[in-house]
Design a protein around this motif. Structure first.
Motif, short mmCIF file in Angstrom:
data_model
loop_
_atom_site.label_atom_id
_atom_site.label_comp_id
_atom_site.label_asym_id
_atom_site.label_seq_id
_atom_site.Cartn_x
_atom_site.Cartn_y
_atom_site.Cartn_z
N UNK A 23 0.86 -1.19 0.00
CA UNK A 23 0.00 0.00 0.00
C UNK A 23 0.90 1.24 0.00
N UNK A 24 0.58 2.17 -0.90
CA UNK A 24 1.33 3.43 -0.99
C UNK A 24 0.85 4.35 0.12
N UNK A 25 1.74 4.67 1.04
CA UNK A 25 1.35 5.40 2.26
C UNK A 25 2.16 6.69 2.41
N UNK A 26 1.57 7.69 3.07
CA UNK A 26 2.35 8.89 3.39
C UNK A 26 3.18 8.68 4.65
N UNK A 27 4.31 9.34 4.72
CA UNK A 27 5.15 9.28 5.91
C UNK A 27 5.16 10.67 6.55
N UNK A 28 4.31 10.91 7.53
CA UNK A 28 4.24 12.26 8.11
C UNK A 28 5.50 12.60 8.89
N UNK A 29 5.85 13.87 8.88
CA UNK A 29 6.98 14.36 9.67
C UNK A 29 6.48 14.82 11.04
N UNK A 30 7.38 14.80 12.02
CA UNK A 30 7.03 15.19 13.38
C UNK A 30 7.99 16.25 13.87
N UNK A 90 8.24 18.92 10.94
CA UNK A 90 6.86 19.08 10.47
C UNK A 90 6.51 20.56 10.32
N UNK A 91 7.01 21.40 11.24
CA UNK A 91 6.75 22.84 11.15
C UNK A 91 7.43 23.42 9.91
N UNK A 92 8.62 22.92 9.62
CA UNK A 92 9.41 23.46 8.51
C UNK A 92 8.84 23.05 7.16
N UNK A 93 8.36 21.80 7.02
CA UNK A 93 7.87 21.30 5.73
C UNK A 93 6.41 21.65 5.47
N UNK A 94 5.64 21.94 6.49
CA UNK A 94 4.24 22.31 6.29
C UNK A 94 3.38 21.10 5.98
N UNK A 95 2.57 21.20 4.92
CA UNK A 95 1.61 20.14 4.60
C UNK A 95 2.19 19.05 3.70
N UNK A 96 3.42 19.20 3.27
CA UNK A 96 4.01 18.17 2.39
C UNK A 96 4.39 16.93 3.20
N UNK A 97 4.28 15.76 2.57
CA UNK A 97 4.62 14.49 3.21
C UNK A 97 5.58 13.70 2.34
#
Length: 321
Positions: free
Chosen positions: A24-31, A35-42
Motif C-alpha cells: 500500500x502506498x502510504x504517506x510518511x508524516x513528519x514530526x 513538520x513545522x518546517x515542511x508544512x503540509x508536504x509528506x
C-alpha cells in the motif's frame, strides 16, 4: 522508492535479487520541528505485505521446453564440441571484428567453473577473472558493456567513478529507524554474476585493494560501526585497462607496460594484450566490416562460417551449461 517491510515479510530477499513487491502506498508524516518546517508536504513509502522473487538466475526464466529443444538441435547439428564452442564464441558481440580468442575466453567467463569444497571446509573458487589490457580504440569497453547486458546479473562500472566502499559495502544510516545498516556495493549486487570494471588502471590504489579479497575468497568482510559480518560476492570480474604510457610499448617488457601491482595481477586467471598493430590487409578488412555494420545495422556473415546463434538461445545455452 522507500519500502517498509515488517514482521514475516522481512528477510525474503538478498541484495541483487529482482523482486515484485505488493503493498500500500502510504504517506510518511513528519514530526516535531521538521513538520513545522515542511508544512503540509509528506514523504511517501510503500508498506509491503508480500515480496516475490522474480528471477535469481537464468534457469528459472529461460529453460523452457521449446528452448531446450532448440539447444539440443544446435548441439546435434555441430560436428564436434570444438565446432560448437567456436560457433558460440562467434555469436558473442558479432559486430566487433575478429577477436575470436578473446570471445572464447569471455564465453568461458560467463559459463564459469565449479566451486570445489575440500573435506576440511576450504573452498576453491570456480569463477574466472579476466583482464583485457590494450591500446585505446580496440573495442574493450564495447565488449564489457555487451557482457554486462548479456549476463543474468551483470553490473558495469568504471574505475574512476568507483570507490572501494561503492564496490564492496557501505554502512549507512536508515532514514526511517535511524539505525546503522549495511548497503551492498557493485560486487555484492553482482553475486553469482559478472562485474565489469572499465578503466581499471585509473582506479585509486586504496580502492583497488578492496577487490583483492573478492577475487580470491569470493566474500566481502565488513567490520565497521559495530557491524561485523561477511557478505557473499561470488562474482567473476572482467576488467579492462590501458598500458602505463597510453599505448603498449613493444620495446618494454609486459611488466613495465602493465601498471598494476603483482598481488592483483596474480588473481587474474586470463590476461590478454589487445594490440593495435599497423597492418594494411587487417585494417582494410576492419574498415569494410565497420562500414557494413553501419550500413546494415548487423554484422556481415563470413563465407566459411555457420549461422550465428540468437541472443536468447545463447543465454539459455549458457544457463544449461
Amino acid at each position: 522508492m522507500k519500502v517498509l517491510a515488517r514482521g514475516e515479510v522481512t528477510r525474503q530477499c538478498t541484495p541483487g535479487d529482482n523482486v515484485t513487491i505488493t503493498g500500500v502506498y502510504m504517506p510518511s508524516p513528519f514530526f516535531g520541528y521538521r513538520a513545522l518546517r515542511t508544512g503540509l508536504t509528506h514523504d511517501t513509502h510503500l508498506d509491503a505485505f508480500k515480496i516475490t522473487k522474480d528471477k535469481q538466475n537464468f534457469k528459472e526464466t529461460l529453460l523452457t521446453p521449446q528452448m531446450i529443444e532448440k539447444i539440443d538441435d544446435i548441439r546435434g547439428a555441430s560436428t564436434s564440441d570444438y565446432a560448437l564452442y567456436s560457433r558460440l564464441a562467434k555469436s558473442i558481440c558479432p559486430e566487433i571484428f575478429s577477436m575470436q580468442e578473446y570471445k572464447q575466453a569471455l564465453l568461458l567467463l560467463m559459463v564459469g567453473g565449479i566451486t570445489k569444497e575440500m573435506n576440511d571446509g576450504m573452498k576453491i573458487r570456480g569463477n574466472i577473472n579476466v583482464l583485457l589490457m590494450g591500446d585505446p580504440g580496440v573495442a574493450k569497453s564495447q565488449l564489457l558493456k555487451h557482457i554486462a547486458s548479456f549476463a543474468p546479473r551483470g553490473i558495469y562500472t568504471t574505475g574512476k567513478g568507483s570507490s572501494g566502499v561503492g564496490l564492496t559495502a557501505a554502512v549507512v544510516k536508515d532514514p526511517v529507524t535511524g539505525e546503522l545498516i549495511l548497503e551492498g556495493g557493485a560486487l555484492v549486487l553482482a553475486d553469482t554474476g559478472i562485474c565489469c570494471i572499465d578503466e581499471f588502471d585509473k582506479m585509486d590504489e586504496r580502492d583497488r585493494t578492496n577487490i583483492h579479497e573478492v577475487m580470491e575468497q569470493q566474500t566481502v568482510s565488513i567490520a565497521k560501526a559495530g557491524i561485523t559480518t561477511s557478505l557473499n560476492a561470488r562474482t567473476s570480474i572482467l576488467a579492462a585497462a590501458n598500458p602505463l604510457y597510453g599505448r603498449y610499448n613493444p620495446s618494454l617488457s609486459p611488466n613495465d607496460n602493465i601498471n598494476l601491482p603483482a598481488a592483483l595481477l596474480s588473481r587474474f586467471d586470463l590476461i590478454f594484450l589487445l594490440l593495435d598493430k599497423a597492418d594494411i590487409d587487417l585494417d582494410s578488412a576492419l574498415a569494410r566490416h565497420v562500414t557494413q555494420v553501419h550500413k546494415n545495422l548487423y554484422a556481415p556473415k563470413a563465407e566459411d562460417s555457420e549461422d550465428l546463434i540468437e541472443q536468447d538461445i545463447m543465454r539459455a545455452f549458457i544457463a544449461r551449461a
